[in-house]
Design an enzyme around this catalytic site. Structure first.
Site, PDB file in Angstrom:
ATOM      1  N   GLY A   6      22.178  16.434  32.634  1.00 15.36           N
ATOM      2  CA  GLY A   6      23.020  15.672  31.708  1.00 15.36           C
ATOM      3  C   GLY A   6      22.406  15.372  30.350  1.00 15.36           C
ATOM      4  O   GLY A   6      21.893  16.254  29.653  1.00 15.36           O
ATOM      5  N   ILE A   7      22.455  14.103  29.982  1.00 16.12           N
ATOM      6  CA  ILE A   7      22.037  13.667  28.639  1.00 16.12           C
ATOM      7  C   ILE A   7      20.527  13.861  28.447  1.00 16.12           C
ATOM      8  O   ILE A   7      20.075  14.336  27.396  1.00 16.12           O
ATOM      9  CB  ILE A   7      22.455  12.183  28.425  1.00 16.12           C
ATOM     10  CG1 ILE A   7      23.998  12.062  28.456  1.00 16.12           C
ATOM     11  CG2 ILE A   7      21.897  11.639  27.126  1.00 16.12           C
ATOM     12  CD1 ILE A   7      24.535  10.635  28.478  1.00 16.12           C
ATOM     13  N   GLY A   8      19.742  13.540  29.477  1.00 12.15           N
ATOM     14  CA  GLY A   8      18.285  13.686  29.376  1.00 12.15           C
ATOM     15  C   GLY A   8      17.875  15.136  29.198  1.00 12.15           C
ATOM     16  O   GLY A   8      16.973  15.457  28.402  1.00 12.15           O
TER      17      GLY A   8
ATOM     18  N   SER B 205      24.984   1.893  27.782  1.00 10.46           N
ATOM     19  CA  SER B 205      26.315   2.471  27.990  1.00 10.46           C
ATOM     20  C   SER B 205      27.347   1.584  27.286  1.00 10.46           C
ATOM     21  O   SER B 205      27.113   0.381  27.100  1.00 10.46           O
ATOM     22  CB  SER B 205      26.627   2.492  29.486  1.00 10.46           C
ATOM     23  OG  SER B 205      27.987   2.787  29.708  1.00 10.46           O
TER      24      SER B 205
ATOM     25  N   TYR C 256      26.346  -1.718  38.167  1.00  7.24           N
ATOM     26  CA  TYR C 256      26.041  -0.780  37.074  1.00  7.24           C
ATOM     27  C   TYR C 256      26.312  -1.429  35.710  1.00  7.24           C
ATOM     28  O   TYR C 256      25.472  -1.379  34.811  1.00  7.24           O
ATOM     29  CB  TYR C 256      26.859   0.503  37.238  1.00  7.24           C
ATOM     30  CG  TYR C 256      26.605   1.509  36.124  1.00  7.24           C
ATOM     31  CD1 TYR C 256      25.365   2.133  36.003  1.00  7.24           C
ATOM     32  CD2 TYR C 256      27.592   1.821  35.188  1.00  7.24           C
ATOM     33  CE1 TYR C 256      25.108   3.037  34.985  1.00  7.24           C
ATOM     34  CE2 TYR C 256      27.344   2.723  34.165  1.00  7.24           C
ATOM     35  CZ  TYR C 256      26.109   3.328  34.063  1.00  7.24           C
ATOM     36  OH  TYR C 256      25.861   4.219  33.040  1.00  7.24           O
TER      37      TYR C 256
HETATM   38  N1  LIG Z   1      27.622  10.348  31.732  1.00  5.44           N
HETATM   39  C1  LIG Z   1      28.188   9.236  31.313  1.00  5.44           C
HETATM   40  O1  LIG Z   1      29.429   9.132  31.262  1.00  5.44           O
HETATM   41  C2  LIG Z   1      27.322   8.097  30.825  1.00  5.44           C
HETATM   42  C3  LIG Z   1      27.926   7.112  30.031  1.00  5.44           C
HETATM   43  C4  LIG Z   1      27.149   6.060  29.570  1.00  5.44           C
HETATM   44  C5  LIG Z   1      25.804   5.988  29.897  1.00  5.44           C
HETATM   45  N2  LIG Z   1      25.243   6.958  30.677  1.00  5.44           N
HETATM   46  C6  LIG Z   1      23.815   6.820  30.987  1.00  5.44           C
HETATM   47  O2  LIG Z   1      23.151   7.975  30.521  1.00  5.44           O
HETATM   48  C7  LIG Z   1      21.954   8.157  31.279  1.00  5.44           C
HETATM   49  C8  LIG Z   1      21.879   9.607  31.717  1.00  5.44           C
HETATM   50  O3  LIG Z   1      22.945   9.837  32.634  1.00  5.44           O
HETATM   51  P1  LIG Z   1      23.702  11.233  32.743  1.00  5.44           P
HETATM   52  O4  LIG Z   1      25.100  11.003  32.398  1.00  5.44           O
HETATM   53  O5  LIG Z   1      22.955  12.295  32.051  1.00  5.44           O
HETATM   54  O6  LIG Z   1      23.636  11.408  34.342  1.00  5.44           O
HETATM   55  P2  LIG Z   1      23.046  12.573  35.265  1.00  5.44           P
HETATM   56  O7  LIG Z   1      23.506  13.899  34.787  1.00  5.44           O
HETATM   57  O8  LIG Z   1      23.368  12.154  36.655  1.00  5.44           O
HETATM   58  O9  LIG Z   1      21.463  12.463  35.024  1.00  5.44           O
HETATM   59  C9  LIG Z   1      20.740  11.357  35.514  1.00  5.44           C
HETATM   60  C10 LIG Z   1      19.250  11.640  35.403  1.00  5.44           C
HETATM   61  O10 LIG Z   1      18.532  10.498  35.902  1.00  5.44           O
HETATM   62  C11 LIG Z   1      17.546  10.939  36.814  1.00  5.44           C
HETATM   63  N3  LIG Z   1      17.265   9.918  37.824  1.00  5.44           N
HETATM   64  C12 LIG Z   1      18.156   9.214  38.568  1.00  5.44           C
HETATM   65  N4  LIG Z   1      17.494   8.431  39.443  1.00  5.44           N
HETATM   66  C13 LIG Z   1      16.170   8.641  39.237  1.00  5.44           C
HETATM   67  C14 LIG Z   1      14.975   8.142  39.854  1.00  5.44           C
HETATM   68  N5  LIG Z   1      15.018   7.256  40.873  1.00  5.44           N
HETATM   69  N6  LIG Z   1      13.782   8.581  39.410  1.00  5.44           N
HETATM   70  C15 LIG Z   1      13.718   9.492  38.409  1.00  5.44           C
HETATM   71  N7  LIG Z   1      14.806  10.000  37.785  1.00  5.44           N
HETATM   72  C16 LIG Z   1      16.015   9.585  38.208  1.00  5.44           C
HETATM   73  C17 LIG Z   1      18.136  12.215  37.439  1.00  5.44           C
HETATM   74  O11 LIG Z   1      17.086  13.067  37.878  1.00  5.44           O
HETATM   75  P3  LIG Z   1      16.735  13.415  39.418  1.00  5.44           P
HETATM   76  O12 LIG Z   1      18.001  13.254  40.219  1.00  5.44           O
HETATM   77  O13 LIG Z   1      16.219  14.821  39.354  1.00  5.44           O
HETATM   78  O14 LIG Z   1      15.680  12.429  39.762  1.00  5.44           O
HETATM   79  C18 LIG Z   1      18.827  12.834  36.235  1.00  5.44           C
HETATM   80  O15 LIG Z   1      17.908  13.606  35.494  1.00  5.44           O
HETATM   81  C19 LIG Z   1      22.021   7.155  32.432  1.00  5.44           C
HETATM   82  O16 LIG Z   1      21.215   6.049  32.134  1.00  5.44           O
HETATM   83  C20 LIG Z   1      23.487   6.748  32.458  1.00  5.44           C
HETATM   84  O17 LIG Z   1      23.659   5.465  32.983  1.00  5.44           O
HETATM   85  C21 LIG Z   1      25.963   8.001  31.137  1.00  5.44           C
END
Ligand SMILES: NC(=O)c1ccc[n+]([C@@H]2O[C@H](COP(=O)([O-])OP(=O)(O)OC[C@H]3O[C@@H](n4cnc5c(N)ncnc54)[C@H](OP(=O)(O)O)[C@@H]3O)[C@@H](O)[C@H]2O)c1
Length: 262
Positions: A13-15, A144, A157
């Site tokens: 995703g974003i990371g 967020s 959350y």
């Molecule tokens: N997508 C949206 O709509 C949205 C909106 C607002 C904010 N956000 C925020 O954006 C950020 C990135 O989310 P995303 O949307 O890119 O979601 P994502 O695609 O699910 O990616 C989440 C990342 O966090 C890592 N992660 C989760 N638990 C972890 C742990 N215990 N230790 C280490 N790494 C961990 C996962 O890696 P592994 O599973 O490989 O550990 C993955 O790389 C989050 O903080 C989320 O709350 C997302």
């Protein structure tokens, strides 16, 4: 000198997009953190391949497989990262869940608070003093738009992201002129977030930005020295509305919408 960025949650995703944009377009050395090492290895290979095709030396990409909900893993991350000077810290790892709180698993909800709040706090506490001492550095804390109001049926959350937004903005003003602390508030974004949160086939009518759009806007805002980044015009408008109407009313509106999806 080449800058070094540490990105948590870089496997998806974003990371992952932060890793691509900083590694490929901006030539940063990268320290990538997530649990799924094979994902990080694929991202590293992708970034290096581009440089090798152009016969250029790739940046250093150091991978750390760690579960940042665990204290000892977070200490492992900081020990590994201390081999480098961290110029940019991106506290991005996070997850959510949807549903009635009383039906949730306690471990899942409590771990969420650790990953979304305690891990960024731990990493800010470790890296911020070093950045302050150099009067140089940037921290991006990924909160967020959900953080702008109470969010029934995503209660933990929403509250975790409100903590991070307030914590991050407060740090930003404590460190004015020394370290740029950016509070990053994406709205709905294409990633694996919705699968992990159990939202995959729900709220499909909600428009989503791409991770590319979100990251590119955020890094441009970083170049401009912005403290708070809300991605997208619609998200900015919704965030503004959420801050001006009483929290009780916004919680009621969200509750009516989310109840159907819980
Ligand atoms: N997508 C949206 O709509 C949205 C909106 C607002 C904010 N956000 C925020 O954006 C950020 C990135 O989310 P995303 O949307 O890119 O979601 P994502 O695609 O699910 O990616 C989440 C990342 O966090 C890592 N992660 C989760 N638990 C972890 C742990 N215990 N230790 C280490 N790494 C961990 C996962 O890696 P592994 O599973 O490989 O550990 C993955 O790389 C989050 O903080 C989320 O709350 C997302």
């Amino acid at each position: 000198m080449t800058q070094t960025a540490l990105i948590t949650g870089a496997s998806a995703g974003i990371g992952k997009q932060f890793a691509y944009e900083l590694g490929i377009l901006r030539g940063y050395n990268l320290i990538l953190v997530a649990r799924r090492l094979e994902r990080l290895e694929a991202i590293k290979a992708d970034i290096e391949e581009g440089y090798l095709i152009e016969k250029k030396k790739p940046p250093i990409i150091h991978l750390i497989s760690a579960d940042i909900s665990k204290y000892k893993d977070r200490v492992y991350v900081t020990n590994e990262a201390d081999r480098f000077q961290i110029d940019l810290l991106i506290n991005n790892a996070g997850y959510g869940s949807v549903g009635q709180f009383t039906n949730s698993e306690l471990d899942w909800e409590a771990n969420m608070v650790i990953v979304n709040c305690i891990a960024p706090l731990h990493f800010c506490h470790h890296f911020l003093p070093k950045m302050r001492a150099r009067s140089n550095g940037v921290i991006i804390n990924v909160s967020s738009t959900i953080s702008f109001q109470p969010f029934p049926f995503m209660a933990t959350y929403g509250a975790s992201k409100a903590f991070l937004r307030n914590f991050s903005l407060a740090l930003s003003y404590e460190n004015t002129g020394k370290v740029l602390v950016i509070t990053h508030c994406p709205g709905p974004t294409e990633s694996e977030f919705h699968i992990v949160a159990g939202l995959e086939h729900k709220l499909s009518y909600v428009p989503k930005m791409t991770a590319e759009q979100v990251v590119s806007q955020t890094l441009t805002a970083m170049d401009r020295g912005r403290r708070l980044v809300v991605n997208g015009r619609l998200n900015k408008l919704l965030a503004l509305i959420a801050t001006v109407i009483p929290p009780n009313l916004s919680a009621r509106i969200v509750s009516l919408i989310m109840k159907k999806h819980a």
